[in-house]
Design a protein around this motif. Structure first.
Motif, PDB file in Angstrom:
ATOM      1  N   GLU A  91      19.154  -4.888 -30.359  1.00 51.71           N
ATOM      2  CA  GLU A  91      18.443  -4.574 -31.596  1.00 51.71           C
ATOM      3  C   GLU A  91      17.419  -3.468 -31.365  1.00 51.71           C
ATOM      4  N   GLU A  92      16.767  -3.483 -30.220  1.00 51.62           N
ATOM      5  CA  GLU A  92      15.759  -2.461 -29.909  1.00 51.62           C
ATOM      6  C   GLU A  92      16.378  -1.073 -29.817  1.00 51.62           C
ATOM      7  N   ASP A  93      17.591  -0.992 -29.277  1.00 50.48           N
ATOM      8  CA  ASP A  93      18.239   0.302 -29.080  1.00 50.48           C
ATOM      9  C   ASP A  93      18.943   0.819 -30.326  1.00 50.48           C
ATOM     10  N   ARG A  94      19.029  -0.010 -31.370  1.00 41.24           N
ATOM     11  CA  ARG A  94      19.586   0.478 -32.644  1.00 41.24           C
ATOM     12  C   ARG A  94      18.503   1.266 -33.371  1.00 41.24           C
ATOM     13  N   ASN A  95      18.166   2.378 -32.824  1.00 31.30           N
ATOM     14  CA  ASN A  95      17.040   3.172 -33.305  1.00 31.30           C
ATOM     15  C   ASN A  95      17.418   4.641 -33.207  1.00 31.30           C
ATOM     16  N   LEU A  96      17.331   5.366 -34.326  1.00 25.74           N
ATOM     17  CA  LEU A  96      17.766   6.755 -34.330  1.00 25.74           C
ATOM     18  C   LEU A  96      16.943   7.631 -33.394  1.00 25.74           C
ATOM     19  N   ALA A  97      15.662   7.331 -33.245  1.00 26.16           N
ATOM     20  CA  ALA A  97      14.839   8.132 -32.348  1.00 26.16           C
ATOM     21  C   ALA A  97      15.260   7.920 -30.897  1.00 26.16           C
ATOM     22  N   ARG A  98      15.461   6.667 -30.500  1.00 23.80           N
ATOM     23  CA  ARG A  98      15.912   6.403 -29.131  1.00 23.80           C
ATOM     24  C   ARG A  98      17.284   7.021 -28.875  1.00 23.80           C
ATOM     25  N   LEU A  99      18.199   6.876 -29.843  1.00 24.50           N
ATOM     26  CA  LEU A  99      19.530   7.447 -29.679  1.00 24.50           C
ATOM     27  C   LEU A  99      19.458   8.973 -29.560  1.00 24.50           C
ATOM     28  N   THR A 100      18.619   9.600 -30.370  1.00 26.27           N
ATOM     29  CA  THR A 100      18.539  11.058 -30.380  1.00 26.27           C
ATOM     30  C   THR A 100      17.991  11.608 -29.076  1.00 26.27           C
ATOM     31  N   PHE A 101      16.960  10.967 -28.536  1.00 27.29           N
ATOM     32  CA  PHE A 101      16.279  11.537 -27.365  1.00 27.29           C
ATOM     33  C   PHE A 101      16.673  10.900 -26.033  1.00 27.29           C
ATOM     34  N   LEU A 102      17.178   9.681 -26.056  1.00 28.97           N
ATOM     35  CA  LEU A 102      17.431   8.986 -24.791  1.00 28.97           C
ATOM     36  C   LEU A 102      18.909   8.770 -24.500  1.00 28.97           C
ATOM     37  N   ASP A 103      19.769   9.056 -25.455  1.00 29.12           N
ATOM     38  CA  ASP A 103      21.211   8.873 -25.275  1.00 29.12           C
ATOM     39  C   ASP A 103      21.875  10.243 -25.247  1.00 29.12           C
ATOM     40  N   GLU A 104      22.478  10.597 -24.120  1.00 27.95           N
ATOM     41  CA  GLU A 104      23.096  11.915 -23.979  1.00 27.95           C
ATOM     42  C   GLU A 104      24.239  12.135 -24.962  1.00 27.95           C
ATOM     43  N   THR A 105      24.844  11.038 -25.441  1.00 31.03           N
ATOM     44  CA  THR A 105      25.944  11.186 -26.401  1.00 31.03           C
ATOM     45  C   THR A 105      25.487  11.892 -27.661  1.00 31.03           C
ATOM     46  N   ALA A 106      24.220  11.692 -28.059  1.00 34.19           N
ATOM     47  CA  ALA A 106      23.709  12.304 -29.280  1.00 34.19           C
ATOM     48  C   ALA A 106      23.755  13.823 -29.200  1.00 34.19           C
ATOM     49  N   ARG A 107      23.527  14.370 -28.032  1.00 36.93           N
ATOM     50  CA  ARG A 107      23.556  15.832 -27.890  1.00 36.93           C
ATOM     51  C   ARG A 107      24.962  16.380 -28.070  1.00 36.93           C
ATOM     52  N   GLN A 108      25.968  15.541 -27.885  1.00 37.04           N
ATOM     53  CA  GLN A 108      27.347  15.953 -28.129  1.00 37.04           C
ATOM     54  C   GLN A 108      27.741  15.729 -29.584  1.00 37.04           C
ATOM     55  N   ARG A 109      27.292  14.614 -30.164  1.00 38.58           N
ATOM     56  CA  ARG A 109      27.700  14.273 -31.526  1.00 38.58           C
ATOM     57  C   ARG A 109      27.040  15.178 -32.569  1.00 38.58           C
ATOM     58  N   TYR A 110      25.754  15.480 -32.385  1.00 42.25           N
ATOM     59  CA  TYR A 110      25.056  16.334 -33.353  1.00 42.25           C
ATOM     60  C   TYR A 110      25.200  17.790 -32.913  1.00 42.25           C
ATOM     61  N   VAL A 111      25.982  18.560 -33.680  1.00 43.93           N
ATOM     62  CA  VAL A 111      26.240  19.952 -33.310  1.00 43.93           C
ATOM     63  C   VAL A 111      24.932  20.722 -33.198  1.00 43.93           C
ATOM     64  N   ASN A 112      24.039  20.529 -34.156  1.00 46.23           N
ATOM     65  CA  ASN A 112      22.716  21.153 -34.091  1.00 46.23           C
ATOM     66  C   ASN A 112      21.719  20.077 -33.664  1.00 46.23           C
ATOM     67  N   TRP A 113      21.735  19.750 -32.374  1.00 44.02           N
ATOM     68  CA  TRP A 113      20.889  18.670 -31.889  1.00 44.02           C
ATOM     69  C   TRP A 113      19.413  18.992 -32.087  1.00 44.02           C
ATOM     70  N   GLN A 114      19.019  20.240 -31.909  1.00 47.57           N
ATOM     71  CA  GLN A 114      17.604  20.607 -32.049  1.00 47.57           C
ATOM     72  C   GLN A 114      17.093  20.305 -33.450  1.00 47.57           C
ATOM     73  N   LYS A 115      17.909  20.620 -34.462  1.00 47.83           N
ATOM     74  CA  LYS A 115      17.506  20.336 -35.845  1.00 47.83           C
ATOM     75  C   LYS A 115      17.398  18.826 -36.054  1.00 47.83           C
ATOM     76  N   LYS A 116      18.358  18.070 -35.528  1.00 46.47           N
ATOM     77  CA  LYS A 116      18.304  16.614 -35.650  1.00 46.47           C
ATOM     78  C   LYS A 116      17.052  16.066 -34.972  1.00 46.47           C
ATOM     79  N   ALA A 117      16.732  16.586 -33.803  1.00 40.68           N
ATOM     80  CA  ALA A 117      15.553  16.124 -33.076  1.00 40.68           C
ATOM     81  C   ALA A 117      14.270  16.469 -33.828  1.00 40.68           C
ATOM     82  N   ASP A 118      14.195  17.683 -34.349  1.00 40.28           N
ATOM     83  CA  ASP A 118      13.013  18.086 -35.127  1.00 40.28           C
ATOM     84  C   ASP A 118      12.816  17.175 -36.333  1.00 40.28           C
ATOM     85  N   ASP A 119      13.900  16.895 -37.049  1.00 40.22           N
ATOM     86  CA  ASP A 119      13.810  16.030 -38.230  1.00 40.22           C
ATOM     87  C   ASP A 119      13.386  14.613 -37.845  1.00 40.22           C
TER      88      ASP A 119
END
Length: 284
Positions: free
Chosen positions: A152-180
């Protein structure tokens, strides 16, 4: 988080981005000692004394009227979300949306879950405070993250975006996703200044991610409700998607986000392929 320091840094960073010439002030010779507006220039534009503004920026302003805060927001050329954030920092608890107790557990209504489940060809999820994922449909599970296997703790968009390397592959514009992501956490922190769980999350991300630490220091505030969201999935390739976000009326700290593709596009075909895979997995 310390509200005074948050207010001070928010106003300082907003002053730094406004050029004097953009607000009708004349530049004088010599190098400016600070970027953007000086405190005395902002005080002049907002129609308050320099001493009053300095005390406000330091969190010692006492009772500050909404009119003065709006005048400062106008002088700083703040957007609506930023203006609301300024009000929240000066008057904690007096936010646009009624605040549920930050420690209370958020629940997704069964009817809302049924809506998610009917969206077979559109990834959709419900996000709550601190960007916790509260509910999702099968296509979101396939496309974004396998939420059921996460704690439940890891079901978090912020943790997924910054701590899960898969997010950098899934989000084509990862920087924009991270900024948002960081910008929305700032909004959430303004609405719930006493949320210790949020404070712990921010501390964790600041320690674990240099990217997050750098972006958090910018004090950017933004709450986007629609836009483009290009994604990538290894099974179907790039997906040119857009998203729409809808606040839940009886709990404005919950929001339904739906990803959609243009009819007849390769992205629409890709989503159908992923949806078919989700159904196959459900029967196994």
């Amino acid at each position: 988080m310390d509200r005074r320091s948050e207010l001070r840094e928010f106003l300082r960073t907003r002053r730094a981005r406004v050029r004097p010439q953009d607000v009708g002030l004349q530049e004088h010779g010599g190098r400016r000692r600070v970027p953007g507006l000086r405190r005395e220039e902002l005080a002049h534009l907002a129609g308050v004394s320099v001493d009053y503004y300095v005390r406000l920026e330091q969190g010692r302003g006492g009772k500050v009227s909404a009119e003065i805060l709006d005048a400062i927001a106008q002088a700083l050329q703040l957007g609506e979300t930023e203006r609301q954030h300024l009000h929240s920092l000066v008057h904690p608890g007096h936010t646009l949306h009624p605040a549920h107790p930050p420690t209370g557990e958020q629940q997704v209504r069964p009817g809302l879950q049924r809506i998610l489940d009917t969206l077979e060809n559109a990834p959709a999820y419900v996000v709550g405070r601190r960007l916790q994922i509260l509910a999702w449909n099968d296509l979101a599970r396939i496309l974004i993250a396998d939420f059921p296997i996460l704690s439940e703790e890891d079901r978090n968009l912020a943790r997924l975006t910054f701590l899960d390397e898969t997010a950098r592959q899934r989000y084509v514009n990862w920087q924009k996703k991270a900024d948002d992501t960081v910008a929305f956490l700032r909004v959430d922190a303004g609405r719930h200044p006493g949320d210790t769980v949020l404070t712990e999350l921010i501390s964790e991300l600041s320690t674990a991610s240099e990217d997050f630490r750098r972006m958090w220091a910018d004090h950017t505030v933004r709450d986007e409700t629609h836009g483009d969201k290009p994604l990538y999935h290894p099974l179907v390739g790039p997906l040119d998607l857009s998203f729409e976000t809808f606040r839940i009326p009886d709990d404005p700290d919950q929001a339904l986000t739906v990803y959609v593709a243009e009819s007849g596009s390769s992205a629409a075909r890709g989503l159908r392929e992923l949806a078919a895979r989700a159904k196959t997995e459900g029967r196994e």
